[in-house]
Every structure is written in C-alpha cells, then in structure tokens.
Design a protein around this motif. Structure first.
Motif, short mmCIF file in Angstrom:
data_model
loop_
_atom_site.label_atom_id
_atom_site.label_comp_id
_atom_site.label_asym_id
_atom_site.label_seq_id
_atom_site.Cartn_x
_atom_site.Cartn_y
_atom_site.Cartn_z
N UNK A 146 0.83 -1.21 0.00
CA UNK A 146 0.00 0.00 0.00
C UNK A 146 0.87 1.26 0.00
N UNK A 336 16.91 -2.47 -2.37
CA UNK A 336 17.70 -1.69 -3.32
C UNK A 336 18.31 -0.42 -2.69
N UNK B 30 12.94 5.78 -6.97
CA UNK B 30 12.37 4.82 -6.03
C UNK B 30 11.26 4.00 -6.69
N UNK B 31 10.38 4.69 -7.42
CA UNK B 31 9.28 3.97 -8.05
C UNK B 31 9.82 2.95 -9.05
N UNK B 33 12.71 1.43 -8.99
CA UNK B 33 13.33 0.31 -8.27
C UNK B 33 12.26 -0.63 -7.70
N UNK B 34 11.17 -0.06 -7.23
CA UNK B 34 10.15 -0.89 -6.60
C UNK B 34 9.31 -1.62 -7.63
N UNK B 141 -6.84 -3.07 0.46
CA UNK B 141 -5.89 -4.18 0.33
C UNK B 141 -5.89 -5.08 1.57
N UNK B 145 -7.05 -8.68 0.84
CA UNK B 145 -5.94 -9.63 0.75
C UNK B 145 -5.51 -10.16 2.13
N UNK B 314 -0.54 6.02 -5.56
CA UNK B 314 0.78 5.55 -6.01
C UNK B 314 1.06 4.13 -5.54
N UNK B 315 0.57 3.77 -4.35
CA UNK B 315 0.71 2.38 -3.90
C UNK B 315 0.03 1.44 -4.90
N UNK B 318 2.04 1.26 -8.21
CA UNK B 318 3.18 0.33 -8.13
C UNK B 318 2.69 -1.11 -8.29
N UNK B 322 3.59 -3.60 -11.40
CA UNK B 322 4.25 -4.90 -11.17
C UNK B 322 3.47 -6.02 -11.84
N UNK B 326 4.60 -8.55 -14.86
CA UNK B 326 4.50 -9.98 -14.57
C UNK B 326 3.56 -10.68 -15.53
N UNK B 328 0.41 -10.59 -15.08
CA UNK B 328 -0.67 -11.11 -14.25
C UNK B 328 -1.63 -9.99 -13.87
N UNK B 329 -2.68 -10.34 -13.15
CA UNK B 329 -3.54 -9.32 -12.57
C UNK B 329 -3.75 -9.65 -11.09
N UNK B 331 -6.15 -9.51 -7.43
CA UNK B 331 -7.51 -9.99 -7.18
C UNK B 331 -8.55 -9.01 -7.73
#
Lengths: 432, 432
Positions: A146, A336, B30-31, B33-34, B141, B145, B314-315, B318, B322, B326, B328-329, B331
């Motif tokens: 998050x 990182x 940072x974004x 790298x993450x 989340x 999750x 922004x969370x 990211x 990702x 990947x 993927x999706x 949930x």
C-alpha cells in the motif's frame, strides 16, 4: 474454478498450526472461492504424533517434516514451528522442491531473511510472513504494497503484547514490575521464562523485519539496539504521569533526518497520553507509521494468539495460492536502497533523567554545566527536596533532542560529580 | 530492471492529481526500483489547460481525455476526476484499449463497481481503488488480501473527515452544529456546499465499497441506509457524555448474526469513550474491523487531502505496474457469497431516546408499556423534572438490542400518547 486442489503442508501443529488446520477445514468453501481452486491439507509435521489433534485426519500426521517438504507435490508449505532450526532448512528445502512458503517465524526472518528471500527468488517461489509481525494486524502487506509509492520515515510500534500487558498493569494499578509480571504469567500472557518478551528480543526481531521493509534496506537482528523493560519502576510511571505521559516498550525504526541512514531500536520510552499509541491497552499491539505523503497512520489489533496469527497465515496462504494459479509471484525482498544502519549513538531523541543529588545550593548549576558541556540542551528541570532522606534531593531533567552518544557522555560525567549521589533513571521520550 | 518505461495517463490534475504527478517526478528512481521498470507520465487530461501546473511538461497537457485513454500505448490510467461521467466512460475505454486503471472515485465505484470490474476482467486488466475509501489508510488491500483467509463480521468506521471535524468540535467545545460547520468551512475542512459530507452521501459510497469487499457480496449505494448529522445537537452531546459516550458519524457494515444476510448504513451514533473510534480526533478517519479469527483490528490515518490520497494512488500504481510486468492481474471483484442486503428495519442495535413528557405520575408506566408492547426491552431510564418548563419533564430511555423496525413502531406509538409532548431525539448506540 479449478477442481484439482492446491496441496498445503503444515509444519507445526501447536496453538497457531491447529487453528490454521481448523479454519482450512471449516472455511474450505470460502477459501476455494477466494483462491479459485480448493486447498487441501496434504500433511502435518509434528514432534509428538501421539497427541490427539481434533479434526485432523491422523493419516496426515508425520514426524518427518523433511520428507513432507520434499514430496514434490506440495504447492505451499506453512511453517509455524518457530526458531531457527529446523525451520530454516525446511523452508530452504521447500523452495528447492517447488513449494512457496508462508511463515510466522520472526526470529528466522530477522536473522536470515535475505538468504531465504534469495532462495525463494532463485526458485521462482513466494515467501510471505505477515504473521511474523504483530499477529493479525495487516502490516507487512500495507508497508510493502500500500505504501510502495510513498517514502516511510518512521515506524514506531508496540509489537509485543506480553510487555504491553505488564506496562499497562503497572500504569493502571501502580503495581511494580514483578507483581505485574506475576499477574501476566498467571493469566497466560507471559511464558514461564519471559526473557524473550521482557528483554525485548521478540520486539527486536520484529523491528528488524519492519525496518527492512520500510526502508528497502537489509536490517538484521544484530543491527537493532535492544533494551528490555525489567528495570521500569512504579516511580518511573509516577514521573511519566507528572509529564502527561505513560511508558511503553517501543520498537522504533527511523530514517535519519538527512535520509542517508536508518536506525532500529527497542526500549521502554515515555510517550504523551495524547499519542495514539498511549491508549493501546492490555496485550494489544499497534504500529504507528509516518510517511512523506500519507502522513500518520496507525494499525491496531491483537498481536498474538492462535486465531489472530492463523488469520494472518491464511491471508498469506490465499495470496500465495492465487499467485501459484496465476504462475506469478508477489513482491519479494526490496533492499535496493541499501542504506547504512547507524549505531545507537547516532539516534537523536529526548530524555527524562532522574538524579539523586545533595540538597544544597549550587547543585543545579553544576548539573546544568555538565549538560551544556556535552551539548545537551535542557528543556525543563524539576527540583524537589525529599523530607525522608538525609540531605538528599531529587532533580528531574527533561532534555531537548540530543544524540544518544551525547546523552551517554553527559550521564557518565554526572556520575562523577560529588553532589550527584546516583542516577535513578534515564528514559527516552518519544512521540512528540 | 527493464529500461522501457511503463506509460501512465493521468486524468485530472487537481489537488490529488498534481500530487501524483509531483511524486512520480520527485520519486522516479524509487518507483522504478520498486516496480522493476521506470514509469513515465505520458499525458495529463485537464479541463482548463491554461492553468499553470508546476513541474508538469506543458506538452503533456491535453483537454481530450478520451483520445488520451485510447492512444493504445498507455499501460495505466490514473483517474482522479471524480463523479460518474465522464469518469465511467473513460475507465471503460481504458480497459478496451489495453490499460489497467487506478481510481480514487468512490461515487463511481459504489454505483458501478460490478460493471467496471467486469470490464477489467473481460480485458484482463486491473482495477485498483485504495484511494476511494479513507484516503491514505490502507484498507481495501488489507480487507481484500490480508483478511482473505478470515471471515469479516463487521466493518465500522469514521470515513468522512469533514463530519468528524464538526462532531469533534461540538464535543470538545460545546458548540452547536452550525457554529462547528462554520469553523470547518473557514478552515477548509468543509466545502462551500457541504451536503455530500454532512448528509452522509460520501460516507454511504464508502460503506457500499467496504461492505462489498468485506462480505464478498455486491452492495450498491442504493443498498446503504443513510442519515446525515445535521440534526445532532449540543443537547445530544450532553446526553452522550452522561452515558460515557461521544457521537460519531459511522459507516457500519454488518453480517447478520445468522450469517445469511448483510446490512450497510451510515448515521450518527453514540459510542463509548472507551471504544478506539471515540478518540479519533479532527479530520482523521479510522475503520474498526471485527472478524472471526483476527478479532478486532483498527486502521487509522488521514482520510483525505492531496498528499495522503496520492500516497494511496501511487501504492496502487506500483502494484498494477508490477502485475503488468508480470503479465498477471491482482484480485478482482469477489462477489461469490452474493448475500442478500437486508433493509434498515432488520438492523439490530441499541437506542438512546429522549422524550419530553408531562411531569405527572404514571407517565413512566405508560411509556414502559409502549416499549414492552413492541418487544423493545429497556436497559435504563432516567427521569428528570425541568424547573424552567411548564409541567414538563424529560425521560431518557436506553434500550437493549432491538430491530430498527421495532424501535420505529415504538416511537410511532409513543408520539400518540397524550403524555408524550415530543420525541426530542433518537440516537443509536454502537460499539458495545
């Protein structure tokens, strides 16, 4: 929905493991719907196979955990044994044999997290461990996902329920440490040997994990400064109250003001009663997070116990199973930033110091000079004669922000003053 | 790390959008790298292109949001326009043209969440909206999750900062509603037209979203019972204090005790001062979650504002990026439980009722009889003469748990009694 089940191996069937097994059975339909495939308990590794385990098919019980994780048909290994070995070898073997891993093992993650993450990545598997920190409280996922677009500056939390129960008891009843510990033991909140809790080892492991995730930097258990709470006294609570504070055992992970380094520490500290952490009662846990964009967040809930920990384990199990079906993996280690972890001496905070001094003129001037010589600026001083003592008085000094090293030097010099009979207590003041 | 950037289209560049754009620039490394790849702001759709936008390349600005989302090279569309249209059409077009979507649009999600999720799934894309509920607080989340292996029974929260500011002000200063609203407006906490906040529309949209996720059931805005807080008075706060309570505007999503249905509602309610939600001050938000295994959890933080909302956006960005890398999706919608949403009449809770009654013998017996006839059991009654009134007294009744329908019938019958001059206030009592 896929009909072929995902196979789960459960390592450990104590308080947490038995709850995980129970919920996997009673909530099987819900789990299947949420995952997109049924999950099947394929084996349960235990140390004492003769113990009766309600609701678990005896045919699933084995004492050979190694053979279980190496079976080759296991999709997810759930490790709730705790401790370093054999947990570490079993998790490594699980990855090597194609399983993803859900773990609740804070000690192992704090010590060997980097190596375990590397093993997971090498084999393209997941390593999830929400249950390792603060039980049921969703914390790892919010910090790692998050807040992935934010910059976290501080994580400060009550992450050990046993010590919070004891300190809360001392605060509310005026009890001393031993009396409060005895009650915690009688009620089952403290173990027969409470060392891991009261000396801060448990909280330090959690601090290492939280700091690593928050700062995208490897932080090991050895990097965490640790002080227990066995020396907190009723007098400390009285001092705290006089300042509008209470005392909590805090795990504090901070980014330095210049952003170039981080610190992690566990110690008792005074916090203002107005701080959200001050009202966390009993054995509850709470973690306060400060970040650039989000500001101040707090996560609160039960930090231990079979059911709460099982909730966190099962949330991870659902996520890992979904990834498995998807052929993907979740976020792995993010280190990182690789910031240096500074020693305790560089930590900057405020201090509350109680001194026993000679009750005569000039003492305050002497003491104030020592603080000034070490660059520690005084915020307030309270001086009081003690009628029951032989010419002694008490001096309570609260400082402005100063480094731990400067404070240490100050205290060393104070002890050498003839007029200072003793340093009754030193406590950090946080959350202001 | 992949060097080809992921392309982001930003729809809306107001308080939230400009913060999203700013952080994407200042925290680009940072974004990257993450996420594992750089993210590039590929276009910004605005209504007023002439306004100066610091730090955003003017060449990226467009008024043609539709053309932007249909470009075909956009990986993620960030929608921070708000409202139903054109946001809905733009999000739908985004999915059709291959983009995933991050949205902060509570009204749209509450009204058309199911259709939007279906569109996302049809095109194999993500729809994330952490920012739609309680700003920066990680909530969607964790519910979706972290608690995916648990059974959530109740979600009860302060999800509107404006109304919490007003109620907190009334509580702490004794101010009336209008005075507190005026201060909130002057300080920028309330909009010129505060209807959406004070009448509970904003909170109701959030309740619909939270209930849907918590119960794996579609809950639409129309399913949410909604009462505003404009009629809460200083006298109500005095009554609350006499009971050891305060008053909050709560969004409450509950599973019925038999588990076979759910309810969602927004209204002011008394809660005990000892409840963690009682100490949520000012414009902060907090959501209290109760589940089978985890027990009681609370999530606390800033519920609105440009930076906090941007943190949540922004969370999600990211996570979606990702997933994109990947292949993927994450949930999607989980509505498999499909529980019926019961009407307000079936909600069971406690009530605090103030009656103006004739100050003469026998009134209490009459009133008590009416409660009994409607099956509403009385917990406590407080009766007091009012010296300044013309033969009137006040009767304050607190009930045990009863259905809203039974309470409604009781009140209707009370109004018909000659000895009851008026029903001064009815307020639900929650959190006990």
């Amino acid at each position: 929905m896929r009909t072929r089940p995902l196979k789960v191996a459960l390592l450990g069937c104590g308080v947490v493991g038995s709850e995980v097994a129970r919920i996997m059975t009673t909530h099987a339909d819900d789990l299947a719907a949420r995952i997109g495939a049924p999950v099947e308990l394929a084996g349960v590794a235990v140390r004492r196979p003769d113990r009766v385990r309600a609701g678990i098919d005896p045919a699933l019980i084995t004492t050979d955990a190694t053979a279980l994780v190496k079976r080759g048909d296991i999709d997810v290994v759930v490790e709730v044994i705790g401790g370093i070995e054999p947990a570490r070898s079993l998790i490594t073997a699980a990855f090597e044999h194609g399983a993803s891993v859900v773990s609740a093992n804070k000690a192992l993650l704090a010590q060997d997290g980097a190596a375990l993450h590397a093993a997971a990545e090498e084999h393209g598997r997941d390593l999830y461990y929400e249950a390792a920190v603060a039980g049921a409280i969703p914390l790892i996922r919010p910090l790692r996902e998050s807040l992935a677009g934010d910059k976290i500056n501080r994580v400060m939390g009550i992450v050990n329920g046993t010590t919070n129960f004891i300190l809360d008891k001392m605060d509310s009843s005026g009890a001393g440490y031993q009396e409060a510990l005895d009650e915690a033991t009688a009620l089952g909140y403290a173990e027969a040997d409470p060392t891991a809790d009261v000396e801060g080892f448990d909280a330090a492991a959690k601090a290492a994990i939280l700091a690593g995730i928050a700062f995208h930097t490897r932080v090991r258990l050895d990097d965490v400064h640790r002080e227990g709470m066995t020396e907190v006294t009723a007098a400390d609570f009285a001092s705290a109250k006089a300042m509008g504070c209470t005392i909590k055992l805090l795990a504090i992970c901070e980014r330095a003001e210049d952003g170039a380094s981080v610190t992690a520490r566990v110690h008792p500290a005074m916090i203002p009663l107005t701080h959200p952490l001050a009202s966390v009662r009993g054995a509850y846990n709470a973690v306060f997070v400060e970040s650039d964009a989000a500001g101040q967040l707090m996560f609160y809930g039960p930090g231990a116990g079979g059911s709460p920990t099982a909730s966190a384990v099962l949330g991870d199990l659902v996520a890992v199973c979904r990834n498995r079906l998807d052929g993907s993996t979740g976020p792995g280690e993010s280190a990182y930033a690789a910031l240096p972890v500074s020693p305790m001496g560089e930590v900057v905070t405020r201090y509350h110091i109680s001194l026993d001094v000679a009750d005569k003129p000039g003492v305050l001037a002497q003491v104030a000079t020592v603080f000034a010589e070490h660059g520690v600026s005084i915020d307030t001083v309270r001086q009081q004669g003690r009628p029951d003592s032989d010419g002694e008085a008490s001096l309570v000094v609260v400082t402005h922000r100063a480094s731990d090293a400067a404070l240490g030097g100050t205290v060393e010099a104070l002890r050498k003053l003839d007029t200072v009979r003793g340093v009754a207590s030193i406590m950090r003041v946080e959350g202001e």
